[in-house]
Design a protein around this motif. Structure first.
Motif, PDB file in Angstrom:
ATOM      1  N   UNK A 201       0.835  -1.201   0.000  1.00 25.77           N
ATOM      2  CA  UNK A 201       0.000   0.000   0.000  1.00 25.77           C
ATOM      3  C   UNK A 201       0.871   1.252   0.000  1.00 25.77           C
ATOM      4  N   UNK A 202       1.965   1.198   0.760  1.00 20.51           N
ATOM      5  CA  UNK A 202       2.889   2.340   0.798  1.00 20.51           C
ATOM      6  C   UNK A 202       3.519   2.573  -0.572  1.00 20.51           C
ATOM      7  N   UNK A 203       3.946   1.506  -1.228  1.00 20.11           N
ATOM      8  CA  UNK A 203       4.520   1.638  -2.570  1.00 20.11           C
ATOM      9  C   UNK A 203       3.488   2.163  -3.560  1.00 20.11           C
ATOM     10  N   UNK A 204       2.251   1.680  -3.423  1.00 18.48           N
ATOM     11  CA  UNK A 204       1.197   2.102  -4.333  1.00 18.48           C
ATOM     12  C   UNK A 204       0.897   3.592  -4.186  1.00 18.48           C
ATOM     13  N   UNK A 205       0.988   4.083  -2.944  1.00 18.35           N
ATOM     14  CA  UNK A 205       0.713   5.493  -2.697  1.00 18.35           C
ATOM     15  C   UNK A 205       1.821   6.398  -3.221  1.00 18.35           C
ATOM     16  N   UNK A 206       3.000   5.819  -3.466  1.00 21.02           N
ATOM     17  CA  UNK A 206       4.126   6.623  -3.930  1.00 21.02           C
ATOM     18  C   UNK A 206       4.227   6.634  -5.459  1.00 21.02           C
ATOM     19  N   UNK A 207       3.132   6.245  -6.108  1.00 22.41           N
ATOM     20  CA  UNK A 207       3.121   6.320  -7.558  1.00 22.41           C
ATOM     21  C   UNK A 207       3.247   7.768  -8.016  1.00 22.41           C
ATOM     22  N   UNK A 208       3.691   7.987  -9.254  1.00 20.79           N
ATOM     23  CA  UNK A 208       3.753   9.351  -9.781  1.00 20.79           C
ATOM     24  C   UNK A 208       2.398  10.027  -9.693  1.00 20.79           C
ATOM     25  N   UNK A 209       2.402  11.347  -9.484  1.00 23.15           N
ATOM     26  CA  UNK A 209       1.164  12.095  -9.293  1.00 23.15           C
ATOM     27  C   UNK A 209       0.203  11.901 -10.451  1.00 23.15           C
ATOM     28  N   UNK A 210       0.727  11.752 -11.670  1.00 25.25           N
ATOM     29  CA  UNK A 210      -0.139  11.603 -12.837  1.00 25.25           C
ATOM     30  C   UNK A 210      -0.925  10.308 -12.818  1.00 25.25           C
ATOM     31  N   UNK A 211      -0.433   9.322 -12.016  1.00 29.78           N
ATOM     32  CA  UNK A 211      -1.114   8.026 -11.968  1.00 29.78           C
ATOM     33  C   UNK A 211      -2.129   7.948 -10.857  1.00 29.78           C
ATOM     34  N   UNK A 212      -2.195   8.981 -10.017  1.00 31.31           N
ATOM     35  CA  UNK A 212      -3.100   8.952  -8.873  1.00 31.31           C
ATOM     36  C   UNK A 212      -4.459   9.491  -9.285  1.00 31.31           C
ATOM     37  N   UNK A 213      -5.501   8.729  -8.982  1.00 30.32           N
ATOM     38  CA  UNK A 213      -6.863   9.163  -9.278  1.00 30.32           C
ATOM     39  C   UNK A 213      -7.422   9.856  -8.052  1.00 30.32           C
ATOM     40  N   UNK A 214      -7.745  11.146  -8.136  1.00 29.15           N
ATOM     41  CA  UNK A 214      -8.231  11.873  -6.961  1.00 29.15           C
ATOM     42  C   UNK A 214      -9.436  11.185  -6.339  1.00 29.15           C
ATOM     43  N   UNK A 215      -9.373  11.051  -5.014  1.00 26.62           N
ATOM     44  CA  UNK A 215     -10.485  10.492  -4.272  1.00 26.62           C
ATOM     45  C   UNK A 215     -10.550   8.990  -4.273  1.00 26.62           C
ATOM     46  N   UNK A 216      -9.646   8.321  -5.052  1.00 29.54           N
ATOM     47  CA  UNK A 216      -9.735   6.869  -5.142  1.00 29.54           C
ATOM     48  C   UNK A 216      -8.457   6.165  -4.743  1.00 29.54           C
ATOM     49  N   UNK A 217      -7.429   6.895  -4.404  1.00 32.21           N
ATOM     50  CA  UNK A 217      -6.142   6.269  -4.123  1.00 32.21           C
ATOM     51  C   UNK A 217      -5.768   6.347  -2.656  1.00 32.21           C
ATOM     52  N   UNK A 218      -6.732   6.576  -1.805  1.00 26.45           N
ATOM     53  CA  UNK A 218      -6.456   6.644  -0.378  1.00 26.45           C
ATOM     54  C   UNK A 218      -7.501   5.821   0.358  1.00 26.45           C
ATOM     55  N   UNK A 219      -7.250   4.527   0.514  1.00 25.28           N
ATOM     56  CA  UNK A 219      -8.235   3.658   1.152  1.00 25.28           C
ATOM     57  C   UNK A 219      -8.552   4.095   2.561  1.00 25.28           C
ATOM     58  N   UNK A 220      -9.792   3.870   2.951  1.00 23.37           N
ATOM     59  CA  UNK A 220     -10.236   4.259   4.276  1.00 23.37           C
ATOM     60  C   UNK A 220      -9.607   3.378   5.344  1.00 23.37           C
TER      61      UNK A 220
END
Length: 423
Positions: free
Chosen positions: A377-396
């Motif tokens: 999960x930590x590695x997934x969160x460190x993806x490049x900003x362009x790959x992050x989908x707002x509101x969907x890349x931060x699990x509750x």
């Protein structure tokens, strides 16, 4: 008269369902970590006494229907972990440490919040991985002991359709009849059916601490206490979390030397005593939880008989009954693990590693599964900003999932409360 008896009957029903549905899981777990017959019976008795006394104390003190249960996911974790270095004494030391950690979580709120902040997909996936192998037991039993297992599974399947709450207790009753009919002559008559108190001196080992104590603490907090608070909140009750954690933590600590693994808030039986079926008057439903506590004290007297029946049965049949009791919990855990797309990949990694049963450096699969999931999960969160989908890349987190609004900010979205786990 009926109105006066309604919460009492609800409390008795809650205790009966809670005990009959999952005591086989508890005994299977204690036996898996090295308990002998007397130690397992003592552990079951200690848990009943701890649940009963604390349920009565919290219900009377807070005037709320606060039902307790033993940690069924924790017992499944014991089955998955197996014997630890140092044997049952080291397992008891792990139980003791788990109780102390729960108590400290109540006394030091930031610790409790830190545990509840574990991402919900990872926590649910770890639980699913712990439960997975045990839930396969009914299938193995149908192959290995078909004549004994078939009536049990058939009873469960039919009642799941027509009377779901009685499905597991009825399956257990059928299993008990099958065990008695197939047991050696005089097998049950020669067993010691009296309540047993067996003191085990706790031992400490790093392996047992990391592979058993910490996962037991995490699974009890994330899979029982957090959903338990959410169930109570859904009925309009908001008890003091500090009192609940300190009470259950001290009870778990006291029960540990007698073989009890962990006591926590109930989820399913919490709904039975906190809902309108217990009493139309919300102010009187605490009577139901107090009655549940009294009933657990009485059910503890049958711990010797319960243990004797389990020991007379083929181990795979006992595990089959336990697996049937946990199928609902497995389904809820899998649903919680994959519900949030942002954490789905980490959840799958956690589930696969946990379900593998691997042991590395003396540390069990639950620890490695949790570690692997959090790292992914930590590695997934460190993806490049362009790959992050707002509101969907931060699990509750687990605590977000337990909030009435499910941790979401869109007022148009319905509230999501975690599904109740089997006690």
């Amino acid at each position: 008269m009926t109105r006066l008896l309604q919460p009492v009957l609800a409390g008795l029903f809650s205790a009966l369902v809670g005990f009959a549905s999952t005591f086989a899981v508890v005994l299977a777990g204690l036996r898996a970590v090295g308990a002998d017959q007397r130690q397992a019976a003592s552990g079951l008795l200690a848990l009943c006494l701890a649940m009963g006394l604390v349920s009565i104390w919290l219900g009377v003190r807070q005037r709320m229907p606060i039902a307790l249960a033993w940690s069924t996911p924790g017992a499944a974790l014991l089955v998955a972990t197996g014997t630890v270095e140092g044997g049952f004494a080291a397992a008891v030391g792990a139980f003791l440490l788990c109780g102390l950690l729960i108590t400290v979580s109540g006394l030091v709120p930031p610790l409790g919040r830190a545990i509840a902040a574990i991402p919900a997909p990872v926590a649910s996936a770890m639980l699913a991985g712990v439960l997975f192998d045990l839930c396969l037991a009914p299938v193995h039993a149908l192959v290995e002991v078909p004549l004994m297992a078939a009536p049990v599974v058939l009873t469960w399947a039919v009642l799941t359709r027509f009377a779901r709450q009685w499905a597991v207790p009825a399956a257990l009753a059928v299993a008990a009849v099958v065990i008695v009919l197939t047991a050696p002559v005089g097998g049950l008559a020669e067993a010691d059916l009296r309540p047993t108190v067996e003191l085990t001196t706790p031992a400490w080992s790093l392996s047992a601490t990391v592979s058993l104590a910490l996962p037991l603490f995490l699974v009890t907090m994330a899979s029982q206490n957090v959903p338990g608070m959410a169930v109570l909140a859904s009925f309009g009750y908001r008890p003091s979390l500090r009192s609940v954690l300190v009470g259950t933590g001290l009870a778990s600590t006291a029960a540990a030397p007698l073989g009890g693994h962990a006591v926590n808030l109930a989820a399913i039986t919490a709904a039975l005593v906190a809902g309108p079926d217990a009493d139309p008057d919300r102010g009187r439903r605490w009577i139901a939880s107090v009655t549940t506590g009294v009933a657990y004290l009485l059910l503890g007297l049958g711990s010797g008989l319960a243990t004797a029946l389990v020991l007379l049965a083929p181990p795979v049949l006992v595990e089959a009954v336990a697996g049937l009791a946990l199928l609902g919990a497995l389904g809820a855990a899998i649903a919680g693990a994959v519900a949030d797309p942002a954490g789905r990949s980490a959840a799958v990694v956690t589930l696969v590693v946990t379900a593998s049963g691997l042991t590395v450096l003396g540390l069990g699969a639950a620890f490695w599964g949790l570690l692997a999931g959090c790292l992914f999960l930590l590695l997934d969160r460190r993806r490049p900003a362009s790959a992050v989908v707002p509101g969907k890349d931060h699990p509750r987190s687990a605590v977000d999932a337990a909030r009435p609004g499910g941790g979401r900010t869109d007022p148009a979205e319905p509230a999501r409360v975690p599904p109740a786990r089997s006690e």
